[in-house]
Write an enzyme that holds these catalytic residues in place. Sequence first.
Site, PDB file in Angstrom:
ATOM      1  CE  LYS A  55      -5.369  -0.386  -1.727  1.00 22.81           C
ATOM      2  NZ  LYS A  55      -4.093  -0.076  -0.945  1.00 22.81           N
ATOM      3  CB  CYS A  57     -14.230   0.583  -9.568  1.00 21.15           C
ATOM      4  SG  CYS A  57     -13.138   1.128  -8.368  1.00 21.15           S
ATOM      5  CG  ASN A  74      -8.205   2.305  -2.309  1.00 22.65           C
ATOM      6  OD1 ASN A  74      -7.912   1.509  -3.479  1.00 22.65           O
ATOM      7  ND2 ASN A  74      -8.866   1.791  -1.425  1.00 22.65           N
ATOM      8  CD  GLN A  75      -3.432   7.911  -4.284  1.00 26.79           C
ATOM      9  OE1 GLN A  75      -3.648   9.124  -4.067  1.00 26.79           O
ATOM     10  NE2 GLN A  75      -2.925   7.094  -3.249  1.00 26.79           N
ATOM     11  CB  SER A  76     -10.780   8.523  -2.751  1.00 29.93           C
ATOM     12  OG  SER A  76     -10.491   9.046  -1.742  1.00 29.93           O
ATOM     13  CG  ASP A  98      -1.718   1.186   1.416  1.00 34.66           C
ATOM     14  OD1 ASP A  98      -2.447   1.696   0.230  1.00 34.66           O
ATOM     15  OD2 ASP A  98      -1.984   1.873   2.390  1.00 34.66           O
ATOM     16  CG  ASP A 135      -0.950   7.696   0.415  1.00 34.79           C
ATOM     17  OD1 ASP A 135      -0.168   8.047   0.221  1.00 34.79           O
ATOM     18  OD2 ASP A 135      -2.165   8.115  -0.041  1.00 34.79           O
TER      19      ASP A 135
END
Length: 176
Positions: free
Chosen positions: A108, A104, A51-53, A8, A10
């Site tokens: 994750k 999607c 994950n880059q929301s 992961d 961050d």
Amino acid sequence: MRPAVFFDRDGVLNEDDGYVFEPNALRWVSGAREAVRAVNDAGYFAFVVTNQSGVARGFYEERDVLTLHDWMASDLASVGARIDAFDYCPHHPNGLIAKYSVACTCRKPQPGMIKRLLERFHANASCSFMVGDKQSDLDAARAAGVAGYLFDGSNLEAFIAPLLTDWSRCLGRERK
């Protein structure tokens, strides 16, 4: 078939300072660069799945994620380490940017990013593992058929060293 270590981003490789997308704002976790080099030296693929929301939320754009990943790769290279591939999910079901506001299979705890990389690189899932800082990371790993380990936030090199085994033993034969 080589195994892989999935990191992961961050909270594992860099301090989780909330929506980091600029190189000058990134702070490596203690021992992170050395951990990546140890993974490389052990013969594993080194992958980042993140994950880059912030993209879906409109905080930054995909090109910013790519720029940061390019910078990270360059900085890692300066200490003799490399990431074999970065994968990221820009989606969030409650995002403000319409094209990214979706549920999607890559975000994750879904296993999409891990499965894509396993397939693309023909990596051995049964000998691979994920290092994450959240339960969703471990859930994604399990759903993809790889082991998952919850990083405690200490020194990443010290954390990962005992997890790196001679992967030829995992495959049941001597490495050539």
